[in-house]
Design a protein around this motif. Structure first.
Motif, PDB file in Angstrom:
ATOM      1  N   ASP A   1      66.910 -30.753  32.323  1.00 23.22           N
ATOM      2  CA  ASP A   1      65.968 -29.773  32.874  1.00 23.22           C
ATOM      3  C   ASP A   1      65.107 -29.180  31.767  1.00 23.22           C
ATOM      4  OD1 ASP A   1      66.774 -30.069  35.485  1.00 23.22           O
ATOM      5  OD2 ASP A   1      68.363 -28.574  35.314  1.00 23.22           O
ATOM      6  N   LEU A   2      65.760 -28.845  30.645  1.00 26.01           N
ATOM      7  CA  LEU A   2      65.019 -28.262  29.518  1.00 26.01           C
ATOM      8  C   LEU A   2      63.936 -29.222  29.029  1.00 26.01           C
ATOM      9  CD1 LEU A   2      67.829 -26.548  27.432  1.00 26.01           C
ATOM     10  CD2 LEU A   2      65.916 -25.427  28.545  1.00 26.01           C
ATOM     11  N   ASP A   3      64.331 -30.513  28.931  1.00 21.18           N
ATOM     12  CA  ASP A   3      63.366 -31.548  28.515  1.00 21.18           C
ATOM     13  C   ASP A   3      62.140 -31.543  29.418  1.00 21.18           C
ATOM     14  OD1 ASP A   3      64.061 -32.840  26.289  1.00 21.18           O
ATOM     15  OD2 ASP A   3      65.059 -34.524  27.262  1.00 21.18           O
ATOM     16  N   LEU A   4      62.430 -31.567  30.734  1.00 21.23           N
ATOM     17  CA  LEU A   4      61.335 -31.634  31.715  1.00 21.23           C
ATOM     18  C   LEU A   4      60.496 -30.358  31.674  1.00 21.23           C
ATOM     19  CD1 LEU A   4      63.294 -33.198  34.726  1.00 21.23           C
ATOM     20  CD2 LEU A   4      61.718 -34.354  33.187  1.00 21.23           C
ATOM     21  N   TRP A   5      61.171 -29.222  31.480  1.00 23.54           N
ATOM     22  CA  TRP A   5      60.454 -27.945  31.469  1.00 23.54           C
ATOM     23  C   TRP A   5      59.525 -27.856  30.261  1.00 23.54           C
ATOM     24  CZ3 TRP A   5      60.413 -23.367  28.471  1.00 23.54           C
ATOM     25  CH2 TRP A   5      59.748 -22.289  29.080  1.00 23.54           C
ATOM     26  N   VAL A   6      60.045 -28.272  29.107  1.00 27.11           N
ATOM     27  CA  VAL A   6      59.223 -28.250  27.894  1.00 27.11           C
ATOM     28  C   VAL A   6      58.031 -29.187  28.044  1.00 27.11           C
ATOM     29  CG1 VAL A   6      59.188 -28.902  25.457  1.00 27.11           C
ATOM     30  CG2 VAL A   6      61.055 -27.534  26.341  1.00 27.11           C
ATOM     31  N   ALA A   7      58.274 -30.314  28.715  1.00 24.61           N
ATOM     32  CA  ALA A   7      57.185 -31.282  28.919  1.00 24.61           C
ATOM     33  C   ALA A   7      56.245 -30.843  30.043  1.00 24.61           C
ATOM     34  CB  ALA A   7      57.762 -32.657  29.222  1.00 24.61           C
TER      35      ALA A   7
ATOM     36  N   CYS B   1      68.906 -18.610  31.359  1.00 19.98           N
ATOM     37  CA  CYS B   1      68.153 -19.872  31.264  1.00 19.98           C
ATOM     38  C   CYS B   1      66.739 -19.616  30.743  1.00 19.98           C
ATOM     39  CB  CYS B   1      68.099 -20.574  32.624  1.00 19.98           C
ATOM     40  SG  CYS B   1      69.657 -21.354  33.059  1.00 19.98           S
ATOM     41  N   GLN B   2      66.175 -18.463  31.115  1.00 22.32           N
ATOM     42  CA  GLN B   2      64.817 -18.145  30.649  1.00 22.32           C
ATOM     43  C   GLN B   2      64.799 -18.027  29.119  1.00 22.32           C
ATOM     44  OE1 GLN B   2      61.758 -17.468  32.741  1.00 22.32           O
ATOM     45  NE2 GLN B   2      61.131 -18.071  30.679  1.00 22.32           N
ATOM     46  N   THR B   3      65.802 -17.345  28.570  1.00 22.64           N
ATOM     47  CA  THR B   3      65.894 -17.191  27.113  1.00 22.64           C
ATOM     48  C   THR B   3      66.059 -18.552  26.438  1.00 22.64           C
ATOM     49  OG1 THR B   3      67.032 -15.114  27.534  1.00 22.64           O
ATOM     50  CG2 THR B   3      67.144 -15.973  25.286  1.00 22.64           C
ATOM     51  N   LEU B   4      66.964 -19.349  27.033  1.00 26.82           N
ATOM     52  CA  LEU B   4      67.223 -20.687  26.472  1.00 26.82           C
ATOM     53  C   LEU B   4      65.947 -21.528  26.491  1.00 26.82           C
ATOM     54  CD1 LEU B   4      69.485 -22.604  25.489  1.00 26.82           C
ATOM     55  CD2 LEU B   4      69.735 -23.344  27.855  1.00 26.82           C
ATOM     56  N   ALA B   5      65.257 -21.479  27.628  1.00 25.06           N
ATOM     57  CA  ALA B   5      64.049 -22.298  27.772  1.00 25.06           C
ATOM     58  C   ALA B   5      62.958 -21.850  26.804  1.00 25.06           C
ATOM     59  CB  ALA B   5      63.551 -22.228  29.211  1.00 25.06           C
ATOM     60  N   ASP B   6      62.824 -20.531  26.643  1.00 21.55           N
ATOM     61  CA  ASP B   6      61.813 -20.022  25.707  1.00 21.55           C
ATOM     62  C   ASP B   6      62.123 -20.472  24.281  1.00 21.55           C
ATOM     63  OD1 ASP B   6      60.377 -18.825  27.669  1.00 21.55           O
ATOM     64  OD2 ASP B   6      61.284 -16.831  27.415  1.00 21.55           O
ATOM     65  N   ALA B   7      63.412 -20.359  23.913  1.00 18.47           N
ATOM     66  CA  ALA B   7      63.808 -20.774  22.561  1.00 18.47           C
ATOM     67  C   ALA B   7      63.557 -22.262  22.362  1.00 18.47           C
ATOM     68  CB  ALA B   7      65.284 -20.446  22.336  1.00 18.47           C
TER      69      ALA B   7
ATOM     70  N   HIS C   1      69.547 -33.642  22.260  1.00 19.36           N
ATOM     71  CA  HIS C   1      69.920 -32.351  22.846  1.00 19.36           C
ATOM     72  C   HIS C   1      70.827 -31.562  21.908  1.00 19.36           C
ATOM     73  CE1 HIS C   1      69.063 -34.319  26.978  1.00 19.36           C
ATOM     74  NE2 HIS C   1      67.978 -33.818  26.440  1.00 19.36           N
ATOM     75  N   ARG C   2      71.786 -32.268  21.297  1.00 16.56           N
ATOM     76  CA  ARG C   2      72.697 -31.581  20.370  1.00 16.56           C
ATOM     77  C   ARG C   2      71.932 -31.100  19.137  1.00 16.56           C
ATOM     78  NH1 ARG C   2      77.906 -35.597  20.532  1.00 16.56           N
ATOM     79  NH2 ARG C   2      78.598 -35.050  22.622  1.00 16.56           N
ATOM     80  N   ALA C   3      71.005 -31.924  18.680  1.00 23.34           N
ATOM     81  CA  ALA C   3      70.224 -31.538  17.499  1.00 23.34           C
ATOM     82  C   ALA C   3      69.410 -30.287  17.811  1.00 23.34           C
ATOM     83  CB  ALA C   3      69.301 -32.683  17.092  1.00 23.34           C
ATOM     84  N   ARG C   4      68.817 -30.257  18.980  1.00 30.56           N
ATOM     85  CA  ARG C   4      68.015 -29.079  19.336  1.00 30.56           C
ATOM     86  C   ARG C   4      68.910 -27.841  19.464  1.00 30.56           C
ATOM     87  NH1 ARG C   4      64.097 -32.045  23.199  1.00 30.56           N
ATOM     88  NH2 ARG C   4      65.275 -31.098  24.881  1.00 30.56           N
ATOM     89  N   HIS C   5      70.088 -28.072  20.011  1.00 25.07           N
ATOM     90  CA  HIS C   5      71.041 -26.968  20.149  1.00 25.07           C
ATOM     91  C   HIS C   5      71.395 -26.416  18.766  1.00 25.07           C
ATOM     92  CE1 HIS C   5      74.175 -24.685  22.185  1.00 25.07           C
ATOM     93  NE2 HIS C   5      75.000 -25.032  21.206  1.00 25.07           N
ATOM     94  N   GLU C   6      71.699 -27.315  17.822  1.00 19.03           N
ATOM     95  CA  GLU C   6      72.062 -26.875  16.469  1.00 19.03           C
ATOM     96  C   GLU C   6      70.879 -26.194  15.783  1.00 19.03           C
ATOM     97  OE1 GLU C   6      73.960 -29.850  14.045  1.00 19.03           O
ATOM     98  OE2 GLU C   6      75.378 -30.385  15.635  1.00 19.03           O
TER      99      GLU C   6
ATOM    100  N   ARG D   1      63.174 -26.383  40.774  1.00 15.31           N
ATOM    101  CA  ARG D   1      64.083 -26.072  39.661  1.00 15.31           C
ATOM    102  C   ARG D   1      63.489 -24.969  38.788  1.00 15.31           C
ATOM    103  NH1 ARG D   1      68.219 -25.558  39.046  1.00 15.31           N
ATOM    104  NH2 ARG D   1      68.850 -26.441  37.061  1.00 15.31           N
ATOM    105  N   GLU D   2      62.185 -24.986  38.653  1.00 14.23           N
ATOM    106  CA  GLU D   2      61.542 -23.980  37.817  1.00 14.23           C
ATOM    107  C   GLU D   2      61.763 -22.583  38.403  1.00 14.23           C
ATOM    108  OE1 GLU D   2      57.660 -25.227  36.710  1.00 14.23           O
ATOM    109  OE2 GLU D   2      57.339 -23.502  35.400  1.00 14.23           O
TER     110      GLU D   2
END
Lengths: 216, 270
Positions: free
Chosen positions: B82-88, B105-111, A201-206, B95-96
């Motif tokens: 959550d991000l892990d699960l969303w990407v998968a 969160c939408q921006t974060l998830a897209d990135a 998670h930290r790696a992805r954040h960085e 939650r979605e």
């Protein structure tokens, strides 16, 4: 005479090809069992299957093609000479990646190489330090190796990966490039599962932060 | 059997309740009033607990729980998990739904998704030529049988033009030697026969001389006469039988000791 030689050579080649085709349909565990019996073709099949994944992992870890070549060779020699100790209840890929990752991490620790990153060492903070540790691709412009290296590792994402701490780099590469599960990575790196998740998670954040300028 | 004088500890009382206390310890209850009382009390309490009725919540209990389950996480920002699960693509729908109302969160998830796609698209890099050859030159292949030894030599010799050349050279040398020997022998039969007969005659002479000397030395020993008297034909046969039986037992034992484990058994070893 030449005709006879050609026939013998083509027969040998076709028998080798047939053996290779047979091996290609076997699982890693089955091939290891053949290798333990001393079949050289089985060793070569294992190398053929894993030379690119192992080399990719090591090169992205140490960021030096020649060093990565040496470490990949060392990894396979070590693994192949210890093939009898491999335990088939584990995935062969995890086993070979473990050896490869250990080789890369050991190398990074031994050298604490500051000139490996194209953008300077990750711990270089001042402009002088960064300047001193930048990989001088331009200085070796005659070297085809350097050009190849710059092309292979020169993309933004590769450069961003190169700036991660080695342990983050291992985890992120094993997870998203090699496609291993969190549990496999934890087992492979002898780390608690929670630690592996945190590292990734930290790696992805960085990485997201490093690549943010591309999105803007 | 004597009863144990030690009182039963709690763990033993638990075992007794389950009917798993060893008889040697259970018999202590027959003589110890104190332990018997404690055991009976525990049994009584356990039986009372087991008889307690199940109490039902109100009819709306499940609805109230579910209302809170859906409301609380939906409001929270995405965690790393959550991000892990969303990407998968396996994030629960509740939650979605948070993404629809949360631009952050939408921006974060897209990135995150773009990043993971970039990582997954990284190409595999190839090492230089002939890594396998360089590795195999330094690998000690195990030789587990004559067949694997032959395979090893055959593969190694066939791997390079030099190897093929060496193999051909050795074959020519051996074949030539055998042919030359045969040709020479065909032209010198008398010499060969004479030499063989001479060696044979000399060998026979030395053999009988050795036998004569050994038997003479044996007969001159003081214990020889007594031994000859003691060893009757019946005893000799019995002794021979014992020696043969001991030899057979020794061979069988040796075979078991030096037998190689099967491949499965070998792999099962730590």
């Amino acid at each position: 005479m030449n005709v006879v030689r050609f026939k013998v050579a083509s027969q040998a080649a076709s028998s080798l090809m047939a053996e290779r085709l047979d091996l290609a349909s076997l699982t890693d565990q089955e091939i290891v069992a053949l290798a333990v019996e001393g079949r050289e073709a089985a060793y070569r099949e294992l190398i053929r299957r894993y030379e690119r994944p192992v080399f990719s992992l090591i090169l992205r870890m140490v960021r030096d093609r020649q060093l990565a070549e040496d470490l990949s060779q060392e990894t396979f020699i070590k693994a192949m000479n210890a093939i009898a100790t491999y335990r088939p209840e584990f995935k062969f890929s995890s086993w070979i990646f473990k050896i490869a990752n250990n080789a890369a991490i050991d190398q990074l620790r031994r050298r604490s190489v500051q000139t490996l990153s194209l953008d300077g060492a990750p711990n270089a903070t001042t402009p002088d330090e960064i300047e001193a540790t930048v990989l001088q691709v331009g200085d070796r412009s005659e070297s085809a190796l350097a050009v190849l290296e710059a092309r292979e590792l020169g993309s933004s994402i590769e450069r961003a990966i190169g700036q991660l701490r080695p342990e983050y780099r291992s985890c992120i590469l094993l997870r998203h490039v090699e496609g291993l599960a969190y549990e496999e990575i934890a087992q492979l790196l002898d780390l608690p599962l929670g630690t592996v998740k945190t590292y990734i998670h930290r790696a992805r954040h960085e990485l997201r932060d490093s690549l943010a300028h591309l999105r803007d | 059997m004597m009863n144990s004088p030690l009182h039963l500890v709690n763990e033993e009382l638990d075992l007794w309740l389950d009917g798993r206390l060893p008889t040697a310890r259970a018999s202590h209850l027959e003589t110890c009033e104190e332990c018997r009382t404690a055991a009976e009390e525990i049994r009584e309490v356990t039986q009372q607990l087991a008889r307690l009725p199940q109490v039902s919540p109100t009819a709306l209990f499940a609805d109230r729980v579910m209302a809170r389950v859906t409301r609380v996480p939906a409001a929270a920002h995405f965690s790393a998990e959550d991000l892990d699960l969303w990407v998968a693509g396996i994030l629960p729908t509740v939650r979605e739904a948070h993404l629809r109302g949360c631009a952050e969160c939408q921006t974060l998830a897209d990135a995150e998704r773009v990043l993971v796609m970039q990582l997954q698209a990284l190409p595999l890099l190839s090492p230089g030529q002939a890594l396998a050859d360089r590795v195999m030159a330094q690998v000690d292949l195990p030789v587990t049988s004559l067949a694997s030894a032959w395979r090893l030599w055959r593969t190694r010799l066939a791997a390079t033009p030099e190897g093929v050349g060496i193999a051909a050279g050795v074959a020519v040398l051996l074949g030539g030697s055998v042919a030359a020997s045969a040709a020479w022998a065909a032209g010198h039969q008398e010499l060969i026969l004479g030499t063989v007969q001479g060696i044979r005659a000399q060998g026979e002479q030395w053999f009988w001389q050795g036998i004569t000397l050994a038997s003479g030395a044996l007969e001159s020993q003081a214990w020889y006469a007594a031994l000859r008297t003691a060893l009757t034909p019946g005893r000799l046969i019995a002794l021979g039988g014992v020696v043969v039986a001991l030899y057979a037992a020794g061979v069988l034992t040796l075979r078991r000791l030096i037998a190689l484990p099967s491949s499965q058994a070998a792999r099962a070893l730590p």
